[in-house]
Every structure is written in C-alpha cells, then in structure tokens.
Scaffold this motif. Structure first.
Motif, PDB file in Angstrom:
ATOM      1  N   GLN A 173      26.785  38.397  45.028  1.00  0.00           N
ATOM      2  CA  GLN A 173      27.795  37.362  44.831  1.00  0.00           C
ATOM      3  C   GLN A 173      27.633  36.251  45.862  1.00  0.00           C
ATOM      4  OE1 GLN A 173      31.838  38.660  44.381  1.00  0.00           O
ATOM      5  NE2 GLN A 173      32.649  36.671  44.966  1.00  0.00           N
ATOM      6  N   VAL A 219      25.373  28.066  43.822  1.00  0.00           N
ATOM      7  CA  VAL A 219      26.283  27.281  42.988  1.00  0.00           C
ATOM      8  C   VAL A 219      26.862  26.118  43.798  1.00  0.00           C
ATOM      9  CG1 VAL A 219      28.551  27.347  41.854  1.00  0.00           C
ATOM     10  CG2 VAL A 219      26.819  29.060  41.292  1.00  0.00           C
ATOM     11  N   THR A 259      34.709  31.009  45.652  1.00  0.00           N
ATOM     12  CA  THR A 259      34.509  29.968  44.653  1.00  0.00           C
ATOM     13  C   THR A 259      35.820  29.492  44.035  1.00  0.00           C
ATOM     14  OG1 THR A 259      34.240  31.615  42.926  1.00  0.00           O
ATOM     15  CG2 THR A 259      32.235  30.837  44.024  1.00  0.00           C
ATOM     16  N   CYS A 282      31.345  32.454  35.041  1.00  0.00           N
ATOM     17  CA  CYS A 282      31.917  32.667  36.361  1.00  0.00           C
ATOM     18  C   CYS A 282      30.817  33.270  37.258  1.00  0.00           C
ATOM     19  CB  CYS A 282      33.133  33.585  36.288  1.00  0.00           C
ATOM     20  SG  CYS A 282      32.751  35.247  35.713  1.00  0.00           S
ATOM     21  N   VAL A 283      31.099  33.346  38.532  1.00  0.00           N
ATOM     22  CA  VAL A 283      30.114  33.854  39.489  1.00  0.00           C
ATOM     23  C   VAL A 283      29.675  35.267  39.137  1.00  0.00           C
ATOM     24  CG1 VAL A 283      29.789  34.566  41.901  1.00  0.00           C
ATOM     25  CG2 VAL A 283      30.766  32.339  41.392  1.00  0.00           C
ATOM     26  N   LYS A 286      25.927  36.497  38.549  1.00  0.00           N
ATOM     27  CA  LYS A 286      25.461  37.597  39.398  1.00  0.00           C
ATOM     28  C   LYS A 286      24.851  38.712  38.545  1.00  0.00           C
ATOM     29  CE  LYS A 286      27.525  41.251  42.036  1.00  0.00           C
ATOM     30  NZ  LYS A 286      28.655  42.101  41.916  1.00  0.00           N
ATOM     31  N   VAL A 331      24.734  33.957  44.822  1.00  0.00           N
ATOM     32  CA  VAL A 331      25.116  33.097  43.697  1.00  0.00           C
ATOM     33  C   VAL A 331      26.067  32.004  44.174  1.00  0.00           C
ATOM     34  CG1 VAL A 331      26.327  33.006  41.472  1.00  0.00           C
ATOM     35  CG2 VAL A 331      24.706  34.866  41.951  1.00  0.00           C
ATOM     36  N   SER A 332      27.073  32.373  44.951  1.00  0.00           N
ATOM     37  CA  SER A 332      28.047  31.394  45.436  1.00  0.00           C
ATOM     38  C   SER A 332      27.383  30.295  46.247  1.00  0.00           C
ATOM     39  CB  SER A 332      29.124  32.082  46.271  1.00  0.00           C
ATOM     40  OG  SER A 332      29.904  32.936  45.464  1.00  0.00           O
ATOM     41  N   TYR A 355      31.856  27.784  35.757  1.00  0.00           N
ATOM     42  CA  TYR A 355      30.920  26.710  36.064  1.00  0.00           C
ATOM     43  C   TYR A 355      30.149  26.348  34.804  1.00  0.00           C
ATOM     44  CZ  TYR A 355      32.141  28.017  40.751  1.00  0.00           C
ATOM     45  OH  TYR A 355      32.860  28.282  41.873  1.00  0.00           O
ATOM     46  N   HIS A 390      36.210  36.243  43.451  1.00  0.00           N
ATOM     47  CA  HIS A 390      35.785  34.851  43.551  1.00  0.00           C
ATOM     48  C   HIS A 390      36.423  34.130  44.716  1.00  0.00           C
ATOM     49  CE1 HIS A 390      33.693  35.159  39.801  1.00  0.00           C
ATOM     50  NE2 HIS A 390      34.712  35.841  39.371  1.00  0.00           N
TER      51      HIS A 390
END
Length: 140
Positions: free
Chosen positions: A50, A57, A137, A38-39, A43, A53-54, A77, A134
């Motif tokens: 975050q 991604v 995401t 996951c994010v 991270k 990263v988002s 992911y 999240h």
C-alpha cells in the motif's frame, strides 16, 4: 489538482514525462485505464505494498495526471479526462503497451471484486476500520 505548469503557463511536460517514466507508475496508469480504482485495488492488481502504491499515486497526482473522487470512506483515482489531446494520446499508447507487457495486471484486476475495499470491509478480512486502508490517500 491542476496540471503542473512551466514558467510559460503551459503544461509541464517534463513533470509528466518524469511521472510516466517509471515502470511502476506506468503499470498504475495501465490499470487505471481500465476503470477508476482505490489504492487497495491497485495494490492487489500489481501485487505491491500500500505504501508503494500511495507514493507512486502521489507522484501521478502531483504531475496532474489523475483525478480523485470519493466513495464512502475511500478515494478513487482515475486518469483525468481534461488532459490535453497530446497527453491523452500518449497515455493511451502507454496503456496499450503496459497491457501488452504486463497482461497479468489486468487479469489480477479482473479476479477481484469491482470495489475490493468495500468487499473486504464487509467480510472483515481487513483489520480495523475501513478508513485505515487509505489513511495516506484520504486527501482529495
């Protein structure tokens, strides 16, 4: 999400090359080569925000390199398993190089619980509802 196609109906290798040509995105692919994340796990492993990263991604998703799955409130992911052989070989070589150049990324990943978000939500160390982690995401 489908792979980006060029005008001839084949995989858009330029989009793939652009997505993988960034060091941060290469490092993200490196940790995703270990397992689906996951994010917040990405991270923590890469010591990034975050939002950063988002954003990265999203580029990898748009290029068709990642798949998503749901785990309760969270989006996980992973590197797509249905990529062409040529792309999978390239991604594998990239992951090997990233692990060599950035061994601390995998070490950080190994230091955290397997599903960091769930652990943080249980302990209350993250303010607010787990979905807040999240929000950017949540699309699958």
């Amino acid at each position: 999400m489908a792979m980006q196609m060029d005008g001839t109906g084949t995989v858009d290798m330029i989009a793939v090359a652009k997505a993988l040509g960034d060091e941060t995105r290469a490092r993200i692919v490196g940790v995703l080569g270990v397992r689906a994340l996951c994010v917040c796990e990405v991270k923590a492993a890469l010591n990034l925000s975050q939002a950063t990263v988002s954003d990265h991604v999203r580029v990898l998703l748009d290029a068709g390199l990642l798949s998503t799955s749901r785990e309760s409130y969270w989006t996980l992911y992973a590197i797509r398993e249905d990529l062409s052989l040529e792309i999978l070989q390239f991604v594998s070589l990239l992951i090997d190089q990233v692990h060599t150049q950035f061994p601390e990324d995998r070490a950080h990943l190994a230091d955290d619980p397997v599903f960091l978000c769930r652990a943080e939500a249980r302990t209350g160390s993250v303010a607010g509802h787990p979905r807040a982690l999240h929000r950017k995401t949540r699309r699958t």
